[in-house]
Scaffold this motif. Structure first.
Motif, PDB file in Angstrom:
ATOM      1  N   ILE A  73      58.748  62.411  61.533  1.00  0.00           N
ATOM      2  CA  ILE A  73      59.169  61.128  62.102  1.00  0.00           C
ATOM      3  C   ILE A  73      57.965  60.199  62.189  1.00  0.00           C
ATOM      4  O   ILE A  73      56.962  60.531  62.816  1.00  0.00           O
ATOM      5  N   PHE A  74      58.085  59.037  61.572  1.00  0.00           N
ATOM      6  CA  PHE A  74      57.014  58.046  61.608  1.00  0.00           C
ATOM      7  C   PHE A  74      57.365  56.896  62.550  1.00  0.00           C
ATOM      8  O   PHE A  74      58.495  56.395  62.547  1.00  0.00           O
ATOM      9  N   ASP A  75      56.380  56.479  63.330  1.00  0.00           N
ATOM     10  CA  ASP A  75      56.443  55.190  64.003  1.00  0.00           C
ATOM     11  C   ASP A  75      56.231  54.109  62.946  1.00  0.00           C
ATOM     12  O   ASP A  75      55.744  54.399  61.850  1.00  0.00           O
ATOM     13  N   LEU A  76      56.582  52.858  63.271  1.00  0.00           N
ATOM     14  CA  LEU A  76      56.412  51.772  62.306  1.00  0.00           C
ATOM     15  C   LEU A  76      55.176  50.917  62.608  1.00  0.00           C
ATOM     16  O   LEU A  76      54.220  50.893  61.838  1.00  0.00           O
ATOM     17  N   ASP A  77      55.195  50.224  63.753  1.00  0.00           N
ATOM     18  CA  ASP A  77      54.151  49.244  64.067  1.00  0.00           C
ATOM     19  C   ASP A  77      52.814  49.901  64.374  1.00  0.00           C
ATOM     20  O   ASP A  77      52.711  50.755  65.259  1.00  0.00           O
ATOM     21  N   ASP A  78      51.808  49.493  63.629  1.00  0.00           N
ATOM     22  CA  ASP A  78      50.441  50.006  63.735  1.00  0.00           C
ATOM     23  C   ASP A  78      50.336  51.492  63.403  1.00  0.00           C
ATOM     24  O   ASP A  78      49.386  52.167  63.789  1.00  0.00           O
ATOM     25  N   THR A  79      51.343  51.969  62.670  1.00  0.00           N
ATOM     26  CA  THR A  79      51.277  53.289  62.042  1.00  0.00           C
ATOM     27  C   THR A  79      51.477  53.129  60.538  1.00  0.00           C
ATOM     28  O   THR A  79      50.641  53.548  59.740  1.00  0.00           O
ATOM     29  N   LEU A  80      52.576  52.486  60.164  1.00  0.00           N
ATOM     30  CA  LEU A  80      52.830  52.198  58.751  1.00  0.00           C
ATOM     31  C   LEU A  80      52.502  50.751  58.386  1.00  0.00           C
ATOM     32  O   LEU A  80      52.130  50.460  57.242  1.00  0.00           O
ATOM     33  N   VAL A  81      52.685  49.835  59.351  1.00  0.00           N
ATOM     34  CA  VAL A  81      52.397  48.415  59.098  1.00  0.00           C
ATOM     35  C   VAL A  81      51.568  47.856  60.247  1.00  0.00           C
ATOM     36  O   VAL A  81      51.608  48.356  61.369  1.00  0.00           O
ATOM     37  N   TYR A  82      50.821  46.803  59.955  1.00  0.00           N
ATOM     38  CA  TYR A  82      50.015  46.153  60.979  1.00  0.00           C
ATOM     39  C   TYR A  82      50.910  45.400  61.963  1.00  0.00           C
ATOM     40  O   TYR A  82      51.934  44.828  61.582  1.00  0.00           O
ATOM     41  N   CYS A  83      50.503  45.407  63.229  1.00  0.00           N
ATOM     42  CA  CYS A  83      51.271  44.704  64.252  1.00  0.00           C
ATOM     43  C   CYS A  83      50.358  44.059  65.292  1.00  0.00           C
ATOM     44  O   CYS A  83      50.348  42.852  65.469  1.00  0.00           O
ATOM     45  N   ASN A  84      49.570  44.875  65.998  1.00  0.00           N
ATOM     46  CA  ASN A  84      48.795  44.358  67.122  1.00  0.00           C
ATOM     47  C   ASN A  84      47.794  43.281  66.722  1.00  0.00           C
ATOM     48  O   ASN A  84      47.457  42.413  67.533  1.00  0.00           O
ATOM     49  N   LYS A  85      47.321  43.304  65.482  1.00  0.00           N
ATOM     50  CA  LYS A  85      46.344  42.289  65.091  1.00  0.00           C
ATOM     51  C   LYS A  85      46.967  40.895  65.105  1.00  0.00           C
ATOM     52  O   LYS A  85      46.272  39.899  65.343  1.00  0.00           O
ATOM     53  N   TYR A  86      48.287  40.821  64.892  1.00  0.00           N
ATOM     54  CA  TYR A  86      48.958  39.528  64.947  1.00  0.00           C
ATOM     55  C   TYR A  86      49.109  39.054  66.391  1.00  0.00           C
ATOM     56  O   TYR A  86      48.976  37.863  66.679  1.00  0.00           O
ATOM     57  N   PHE A  87      49.386  39.993  67.294  1.00  0.00           N
ATOM     58  CA  PHE A  87      49.438  39.643  68.713  1.00  0.00           C
ATOM     59  C   PHE A  87      48.067  39.175  69.188  1.00  0.00           C
ATOM     60  O   PHE A  87      47.959  38.207  69.950  1.00  0.00           O
ATOM     61  N   ASP A  88      47.015  39.857  68.740  1.00  0.00           N
ATOM     62  CA  ASP A  88      45.659  39.457  69.120  1.00  0.00           C
ATOM     63  C   ASP A  88      45.338  38.057  68.612  1.00  0.00           C
ATOM     64  O   ASP A  88      44.671  37.270  69.299  1.00  0.00           O
ATOM     65  N   MET A  89      45.794  37.746  67.416  1.00  0.00           N
ATOM     66  CA  MET A  89      45.563  36.419  66.842  1.00  0.00           C
ATOM     67  C   MET A  89      46.230  35.329  67.690  1.00  0.00           C
ATOM     68  O   MET A  89      45.633  34.293  67.989  1.00  0.00           O
ATOM     69  N   ILE A  90      47.478  35.592  68.097  1.00  0.00           N
ATOM     70  CA  ILE A  90      48.206  34.640  68.937  1.00  0.00           C
ATOM     71  C   ILE A  90      47.549  34.522  70.305  1.00  0.00           C
ATOM     72  O   ILE A  90      47.422  33.424  70.861  1.00  0.00           O
ATOM     73  N   LEU A  91      47.103  35.645  70.846  1.00  0.00           N
ATOM     74  CA  LEU A  91      46.456  35.619  72.160  1.00  0.00           C
ATOM     75  C   LEU A  91      45.149  34.826  72.121  1.00  0.00           C
ATOM     76  O   LEU A  91      44.823  34.121  73.080  1.00  0.00           O
ATOM     77  N   ASP A  92      44.404  34.929  71.044  1.00  0.00           N
ATOM     78  CA  ASP A  92      43.179  34.142  70.928  1.00  0.00           C
ATOM     79  C   ASP A  92      43.492  32.645  70.996  1.00  0.00           C
ATOM     80  O   ASP A  92      42.771  31.873  71.653  1.00  0.00           O
TER      81      ASP A  92
END
Length: 253
Positions: free
Chosen positions: A8-27
């Motif tokens: 069983i695979f997780d998706l976000d920040d396991t198979l595809v990038y996710c948190n870096k986009y949240f960090d970009m918005i937070l900046d």
């Protein structure tokens, strides 16, 4: 002969990038508030700490609801308006909501080695599953954009709350053999901890920058094993070496 596993695979920040986009918005959010509150002595650290506090509390309550993140920006703005006796401005609230929602419009980018890893496991005869947290429309868009159904077919589970209850429901309903089942993910809270509690094996894809919400202490059941890796492409080797160790123990035992 390698025993076939259920992986069983997780998706976000396991198979595809996710948190870096949240960090970009937070900046962008930090810069906006520093501009609006110029002269008040407000710091980026203060904004970051308050937004994290509000964000984590909301995820605990609401799960991975898409509107929660934009609202956390507005609630953080409200907090500092109150602290500095500044009136709320509707156009500013609307600007923050639009900024927060824009995180879901980012183009999906696979992790390095995603295709190589999934192809390797599939060719070895293992059955692959996808289990992700969030709203169906948003997560399905990511799945469709990078054509993940090629590897997971209809074995895809999307849940707004990603916890032990959700995982147990998936394992029971689909009659997983827990002795040959693995959970691979980047979150100790939503991937690894529920997996170990459910008595399945876990592989933790450790990130350089961890989201505070993901950090928890682990409690492991004797039947399960856990490995920590730094790159997605390590998954096939770790699983196959673990299978070989188990088979050798059975032979010797």
């Amino acid at each position: 002969m390698i025993t076939r596993q259920q992986i069983i695979f997780d998706l976000d920040d396991t198979l595809v990038y996710c948190n870096k986009y949240f960090d970009m918005i937070l900046d962008q959010f930090y810069e906006t508030l520093l501009d609006w509150f110029a002269g008040e002595g407000l710091t980026t650290e203060e904004i970051r700490d308050k937004q994290i506090e509000i964000d984590v509390a909301g995820v605990h309550k609401l799960g991975f609801a898409s509107e929660h993140f934009p609202r956390s920006l507005v609630e953080t703005y409200h907090y500092f308006c109150d602290a500095y006796q500044r009136s709320y401005v509707q156009t500013e609230e609307e600007q923050l909501l639009l900024l927060g929602r824009s995180v879901y419009d980012q183009e999906v980018e696979p992790y390095p080695g995603m295709v190589e890893t999934l192809e390797s496991l599939r060719k070895a005869g293992h059955t692959l599953y996808l289990y992700t947290g969030g709203e169906t429309a948003i997560q399905q868009r990511k799945i469709d954009q990078i054509k993940l159904s090629k590897y997971f077919d209809d074995r895809i589970f999307i849940r707004q709350h990603k916890n032990i209850q959700a995982l147990e429901e998936i394992l029971r309903t689909n009659r997983f053999d827990r002795s040959v089942t693995w959970m691979i993910g980047n979150s100790l809270r939503t991937d690894v901890s529920p997996a170990l509690e459910a008595g399945i094996h876990a592989i933790y894809l450790k990130q350089e920058k961890e989201w505070v919400y993901n950090m928890v202490e682990l409690q492991q059941k004797p039947a399960s094993v856990m490995y920590t890796i730094k790159t997605l492409t390590e998954v096939p080797r770790v699983i196959h070496e673990s299978i070989q160790i188990h088979q050798q123990k059975r032979t010797l035992g």
